[in-house]
Motif scaffolding. Structure first.
Motif, PDB file in Angstrom:
ATOM      1  N   ASN A  29      42.593  -1.936  59.723  1.00 14.00           N
ATOM      2  CA  ASN A  29      43.119  -0.769  59.007  1.00 14.00           C
ATOM      3  C   ASN A  29      43.143   0.492  59.860  1.00 14.00           C
ATOM      4  O   ASN A  29      42.933   1.590  59.360  1.00 14.00           O
ATOM      5  CB  ASN A  29      42.333  -0.512  57.717  1.00 14.00           C
ATOM      6  N   ALA A  30      43.363   0.333  61.147  1.00 11.63           N
ATOM      7  CA  ALA A  30      43.439   1.470  62.054  1.00 11.63           C
ATOM      8  C   ALA A  30      44.876   1.647  62.530  1.00 11.63           C
ATOM      9  O   ALA A  30      45.669   0.705  62.521  1.00 11.63           O
ATOM     10  CB  ALA A  30      42.525   1.257  63.254  1.00 11.63           C
ATOM     11  N   ILE A  31      45.174   2.856  62.937  1.00  7.89           N
ATOM     12  CA  ILE A  31      46.472   3.171  63.532  1.00  7.89           C
ATOM     13  C   ILE A  31      46.269   3.301  65.031  1.00  7.89           C
ATOM     14  O   ILE A  31      45.329   3.968  65.477  1.00  7.89           O
ATOM     15  CB  ILE A  31      47.044   4.477  62.952  1.00  7.89           C
ATOM     16  N   CYS A  65      50.584   9.362  59.751  1.00  8.19           N
ATOM     17  CA  CYS A  65      49.216   9.376  59.236  1.00  8.19           C
ATOM     18  C   CYS A  65      48.942  10.728  58.581  1.00  8.19           C
ATOM     19  O   CYS A  65      48.655  11.709  59.264  1.00  8.19           O
ATOM     20  CB  CYS A  65      48.228   9.124  60.365  1.00  8.19           C
ATOM     21  N   ASP A  67      46.558  10.974  56.109  1.00  8.71           N
ATOM     22  CA  ASP A  67      45.155  10.940  55.673  1.00  8.71           C
ATOM     23  C   ASP A  67      44.246  11.225  56.867  1.00  8.71           C
ATOM     24  O   ASP A  67      44.185  10.441  57.813  1.00  8.71           O
ATOM     25  CB  ASP A  67      44.835   9.576  55.079  1.00  8.71           C
ATOM     26  N   GLU A  69      41.216  10.894  57.244  1.00  3.78           N
ATOM     27  CA  GLU A  69      40.108   9.945  57.372  1.00  3.78           C
ATOM     28  C   GLU A  69      40.523   8.609  57.985  1.00  3.78           C
ATOM     29  O   GLU A  69      39.669   7.786  58.329  1.00  3.78           O
ATOM     30  CB  GLU A  69      39.463   9.691  56.004  1.00  3.78           C
ATOM     31  N   THR A  70      41.829   8.363  58.122  1.00  6.09           N
ATOM     32  CA  THR A  70      42.315   7.098  58.684  1.00  6.09           C
ATOM     33  C   THR A  70      41.831   6.935  60.124  1.00  6.09           C
ATOM     34  O   THR A  70      41.936   7.877  60.915  1.00  6.09           O
ATOM     35  CB  THR A  70      43.857   7.066  58.663  1.00  6.09           C
ATOM     36  N   ILE A  72      42.115   6.380  63.801  1.00  2.23           N
ATOM     37  CA  ILE A  72      43.203   6.502  64.768  1.00  2.23           C
ATOM     38  C   ILE A  72      42.640   6.220  66.152  1.00  2.23           C
ATOM     39  O   ILE A  72      41.644   6.815  66.555  1.00  2.23           O
ATOM     40  CB  ILE A  72      43.832   7.909  64.747  1.00  2.23           C
ATOM     41  N   TYR A  94      41.807  15.916  61.967  1.00  6.33           N
ATOM     42  CA  TYR A  94      41.575  14.479  61.815  1.00  6.33           C
ATOM     43  C   TYR A  94      40.106  14.166  62.107  1.00  6.33           C
ATOM     44  O   TYR A  94      39.523  14.684  63.045  1.00  6.33           O
ATOM     45  CB  TYR A  94      42.515  13.669  62.714  1.00  6.33           C
ATOM     46  N   ASN A  96      38.557  10.835  62.152  1.00  5.37           N
ATOM     47  CA  ASN A  96      38.178   9.514  62.641  1.00  5.37           C
ATOM     48  C   ASN A  96      39.075   9.104  63.811  1.00  5.37           C
ATOM     49  O   ASN A  96      39.778   8.111  63.761  1.00  5.37           O
ATOM     50  CB  ASN A  96      38.286   8.503  61.487  1.00  5.37           C
TER      51      ASN A  96
END
Length: 114
Positions: A29-31, A65, A67, A69-70, A72, A94, A96
């Protein structure tokens, strides 16, 4: 006093979380964002990475992105631009963000091993 590029990169690496490519590509679930220039990404793309050159990252990141909290993960050819880009994303909010330290070849190998 004007800082050299290596000094700027060293400062950025000290202020952001840097991880290996092998570790980064195990994350779910990471970009993944490739901050190399367009010519570089065209000649050697990284599968499942979004290509956003560092020079326009802040202007385009919310398209991919919104969010803060996503997770990255940023990568480039050697880790320097990724660290500088991670520092900027943290600066704009950002939470995370991690820079992948290592070469483009290490990123490609880790991505293949995913």
């Amino acid at each position: 006093m004007i800082l050299s590029v290596p000094e700027l990169v060293a400062q950025a690496k000290a202020s952001v979380s840097c991880v290996s490519a092998a570790h980064a590509f195990t994350q779910k679930n990471a970009i993944f964002i490739d901050v190399r220039e367009s010519e570089e990404t065209a000649s050697s793309p990284v599968k499942n990475s979004i290509a956003i050159p560092r020079g326009v990252l802040e202007m385009n990141i919310t398209k991919y992105c919104a969010d803060v909290e996503t997770p990255i993960y940023l990568h480039c050819a050697s880790g320097g631009r990724a660290a500088l880009a991670a520092e900027q994303l943290q600066r704009i909010g950002y939470k995370n963000v991690k820079a992948i330290s290592g070469s483009h070849d290490e990123v490609c190998q880790a991505q293949k091993n995913q």
